[in-house]
Design a protein around this motif. Structure first.
Motif, PDB file in Angstrom:
ATOM      1  N   GLN A 114       0.859  -1.176   0.000  1.00 53.59           N
ATOM      2  CA  GLN A 114       0.000   0.000   0.000  1.00 53.59           C
ATOM      3  C   GLN A 114       0.901   1.234   0.000  1.00 53.59           C
ATOM      4  OE1 GLN A 114      -3.613   0.481   0.433  1.00 53.59           O
ATOM      5  NE2 GLN A 114      -2.960   2.574  -0.030  1.00 53.59           N
TER       6      GLN A 114
ATOM      7  N   ASP B 145       1.089   5.019   0.761  1.00 56.37           N
ATOM      8  CA  ASP B 145       0.169   5.843   1.557  1.00 56.37           C
ATOM      9  C   ASP B 145       0.018   7.268   1.040  1.00 56.37           C
ATOM     10  OD1 ASP B 145       2.730   6.334   2.387  1.00 56.37           O
ATOM     11  OD2 ASP B 145       2.197   6.692   4.488  1.00 56.37           O
ATOM     12  N   LYS B 146       1.046   7.833   0.436  1.00 55.28           N
ATOM     13  CA  LYS B 146       0.897   9.190  -0.092  1.00 55.28           C
ATOM     14  C   LYS B 146       1.865   9.391  -1.243  1.00 55.28           C
ATOM     15  CE  LYS B 146       4.100  11.201   3.336  1.00 55.28           C
ATOM     16  NZ  LYS B 146       4.473  10.065   4.143  1.00 55.28           N
TER      17      LYS B 146
ATOM     18  N   SER C 139      -2.851   7.007 -10.893  1.00 50.48           N
ATOM     19  CA  SER C 139      -2.743   5.577 -11.180  1.00 50.48           C
ATOM     20  C   SER C 139      -1.759   5.361 -12.335  1.00 50.48           C
ATOM     21  CB  SER C 139      -4.121   4.998 -11.516  1.00 50.48           C
ATOM     22  OG  SER C 139      -4.474   5.339 -12.821  1.00 50.48           O
TER      23      SER C 139
ATOM     24  N   THR D 102      -3.103   2.075  -8.088  1.00 49.68           N
ATOM     25  CA  THR D 102      -4.274   2.934  -8.244  1.00 49.68           C
ATOM     26  C   THR D 102      -4.001   4.285  -7.582  1.00 49.68           C
ATOM     27  OG1 THR D 102      -5.313   2.311  -6.168  1.00 49.68           O
ATOM     28  CG2 THR D 102      -5.775   0.903  -8.076  1.00 49.68           C
ATOM     29  N   SER D 103      -4.878   5.246  -7.817  1.00 43.77           N
ATOM     30  CA  SER D 103      -4.667   6.574  -7.212  1.00 43.77           C
ATOM     31  C   SER D 103      -4.766   6.496  -5.687  1.00 43.77           C
ATOM     32  CB  SER D 103      -5.680   7.574  -7.772  1.00 43.77           C
ATOM     33  OG  SER D 103      -6.982   7.073  -7.552  1.00 43.77           O
ATOM     34  N   LYS D 104      -5.343   5.399  -5.176  1.00 43.14           N
ATOM     35  CA  LYS D 104      -5.393   5.213  -3.719  1.00 43.14           C
ATOM     36  C   LYS D 104      -4.147   4.510  -3.200  1.00 43.14           C
ATOM     37  CE  LYS D 104     -10.283   5.368  -2.687  1.00 43.14           C
ATOM     38  NZ  LYS D 104     -10.909   5.576  -4.036  1.00 43.14           N
TER      39      LYS D 104
END
Lengths: 177, 411
Positions: free
Chosen positions: B299, B301-302, B359, B401-403
């Protein structure tokens, strides 16, 4: 300059002597008796096949007793590989890569079962039983008829459908003997 | 221009802050006010006879998959996504067993060399331990590694759990040439059938040429005696060639003029082509690479700077170049290769990347010393079709992804 070359020369010589001495030369000569007992390799020519023979009929019984639990009824596959009854050819998608469609040599069947099967009790079958279950698998794959007897003489002569299906990438040739 | 990939020496510059991609399940620890942590307030644990990983690393494990009717038939994968550097810890080396791990008594284990030789020989283990040895770091990769790559849909699982049938160790043992020469080979000797001492008596045929070149009989793995699941007490190492020929629990070498055509060189470890013909004796594991961080399950995070890290290897020799793309393959930037780069060994590559929060798709592409370039998946499939099963080495693509979620895609 001369000195350096000379030193290198001496170094090489002593290294050679050293490498000879490094080998403890401790392998024991292997007796024919040990070799014959250990060597179970079987070749497409039939070399390595033991005495004994088996029929399709006898093989069916062996199959039921020792193989069916994992390979399914008539070899159609279960927890372990499908051994017969291919529904697809090699050019279908997906293909069936099994004894009847893919395996190039019948001797491999005997060899593999002798060394590895049944998976839960390898080594349990005697040579007659091994020939018999090999015959049964060949029969299930429509490669031999019901009355054929399989032994060291007949097994290497069995023509497998995919006998010429392999390209030897290492030696870069089509396998056609 | 390059999807945010930065010069590989970027981190050497001063005053750069960077972010770390973490595995999604891993919580970030908050710092405590107390200047002593709880474990600093009492004496620690005593000595241990054999060290174990931290209790906090329990997730770093092999993923195992055994047959329902026969638990010792199957595979386990190395968690490549959790590891760094180039050496695989012994307890995490991948496994492929045909019928379980034999519990071999080394006092009773012998190696027989026979066939077309003038002097067949048999060796006890304690005798083998007196021969001169060499150490070599090399990878072993199962011919069936990454086989889900042939499937129509990209598998969603951690990188190691579909590419982790490859591991890398320092193996130490006896150059095979020394022992083969002792048996005085006949001229007709062309192949060697190697057989293991497990319940499946697994065997394969290997060209003598390779055996005399760089094969050796390993007794040690990363400095300690080989683990049972990796071939204790004796394993044949065939550098750069598919795992199945690196026969574990080695007990017999049979010199022959032809291959035996074993089940594991005909029915399996051959690759069916769309034509209906199959490739056989495809021993060499071709160049491959894979980004391990970030990869599936990580993941981000930023937005900001991340360090991309991955592995590359080739069965033909050294990796000379790994390129990374952060824009789905439009542009490529060369990554830094961790030194030393060794032949037929894992090579770690790294490159910093400034993620802009949008993304995108990450890829890596290896080139080896022969000039061979790792193919795109579609190129590989155009050549081999989708039903060869073995020897998949297509470029791996990770979508971010953008997340900041990472997933596996075909792109």
């Amino acid at each position: 300059m001369f000195m350096r070359k000379c030193a290198l020369f001496v170094l090489l010589i002593s290294f050679n002597v050293f490498s000879q001495e490094k080998d403890p030369n401790l392998g024991q000569p292997a007796t024919l008796e040990i070799i014959e007992r250990w060597n179970i390799d079987v070749f497409p020519s039939g070399k390595g096949l033991p005495e004994g023979q088996g029929t399709v009929h006898a093989g069916k019984k062996i199959y039921k007793a020792y193989c069916l639990s994992c390979h399914g009824l008539d070899g159609t596959g279960d927890s372990a590989d499908e051994l017969a009854g291919a529904a697809h050819s090699l050019t279908d998608k997906p293909p069936d890569k099994i004894i009847g469609t893919y395996w190039p040599y019948a001797t491999t069947i005997f060899d593999f079962i002798r060394r590895s099967m049944p998976l839960n009790a390898p080594g349990i079958l005697n040579n007659n039983e091994l020939y018999a279950v090999t015959a049964y698998l060949l029969y299930l794959n429509d490669i031999i008829d019901k009355n054929r007897i399989i032994n060291a003489n007949t097994l290497p002569k069995v023509q497998m459908p995919n006998r010429y299906g392999f390209i030897d990438i290492y030696q870069k040739k089509i396998m056609n003997d | 221009m390059t999807g945010g990939l930065l010069d590989r020496r970027f981190f050497l510059k001063k005053g750069i802050t960077f972010s770390v991609a973490v595995l999604a399940s891993e919580p970030l620890h908050a710092s405590t006010e107390n200047y002593r942590q709880p474990w600093m307030e009492k004496p620690g644990e005593p000595f241990s006879n054999y060290g174990q990983p931290s209790a906090h690393e329990k997730e770093t494990i092999r993923w195992t998959m055994g047959n329902s009717m026969a638990k010792g038939n199957g595979v386990s994968w190395t968690p490549l996504h959790d590891l760094e550097g180039t050496i695989t810890p012994n307890g995490l080396h991948f496994e492929r067993h045909h019928n379980g791990v034999p519990q071999i008594d080394p006092q009773k284990h012998q190696l027989l060399i026979h066939g077309v030789v003038k002097k067949p020989l048999i060796f006890d283990m304690d005798v083998l331990l007196r021969y001169p040895m060499v150490s070599r770091q090399c990878f072993i990769e199962c011919g069936g590694n990454s086989n889900t790559g042939w499937r129509d849909e990209p598998i969603q699982t951690a990188a190691g759990y579909f590419h982790g049938m490859v591991s890398c160790s320092e193996w130490t043992g006896i150059p095979l040439k020394i022992l083969l020469n002792k048996t005085i080979l006949e001229e007709s000797a062309k192949w060697v059938i190697a057989e293991g001492g497990d319940a499946s008596m697994m065997n394969v045929s290997i060209p003598l040429e390779k055996m005399m070149d760089d094969c050796f009989l390993a007794i040690y793995q990363n400095g300690e005696r080989i683990r049972p699941e990796n071939g204790y007490p004796l394993r044949l190492i065939v550098p750069g060639w598919e795992g199945v020929v690196n026969v574990k629990w080695l007990r017999r070498l049979h010199l022959c003029n032809t291959p035996t055509m074993a089940r594991n060189e005909t029915s399996k470890y051959t690759e069916l082509l769309p034509s209906g013909k199959a490739r056989q004796f495809t021993f060499v594991m071709e160049a491959k690479s894979l980004i391990t961080n970030p990869s599936y399950g990580y993941q981000l995070d930023k937005k900001g700077i991340y360090q991309i890290s991955g592995l590359a290897w080739s069965g033909r020799g050294e990796i000379v170049k790994v390129e990374v793309s952060a824009d789905g393959g439009k542009t490529w930037v060369e990554a830094e290769l961790q030194q030393p780069v060794l032949s037929k060994c894992f090579t770690r590559f790294r490159i910093p990347w400034n993620w802009n929060g949008e993304s995108t798709i990450l890829k890596s592409r290896a080139t080896d010393e022969t000039g061979y370039v790792q193919p795109e998946r579609k190129e590989l499939i155009a050549e081999r079709g989708k039903h060869g099963y073995f020897h998949y080495n297509g470029i791996v693509s990770w979508e971010i992804t953008s997340k900041g979620v990472v997933s596996h895609v075909y792109a």
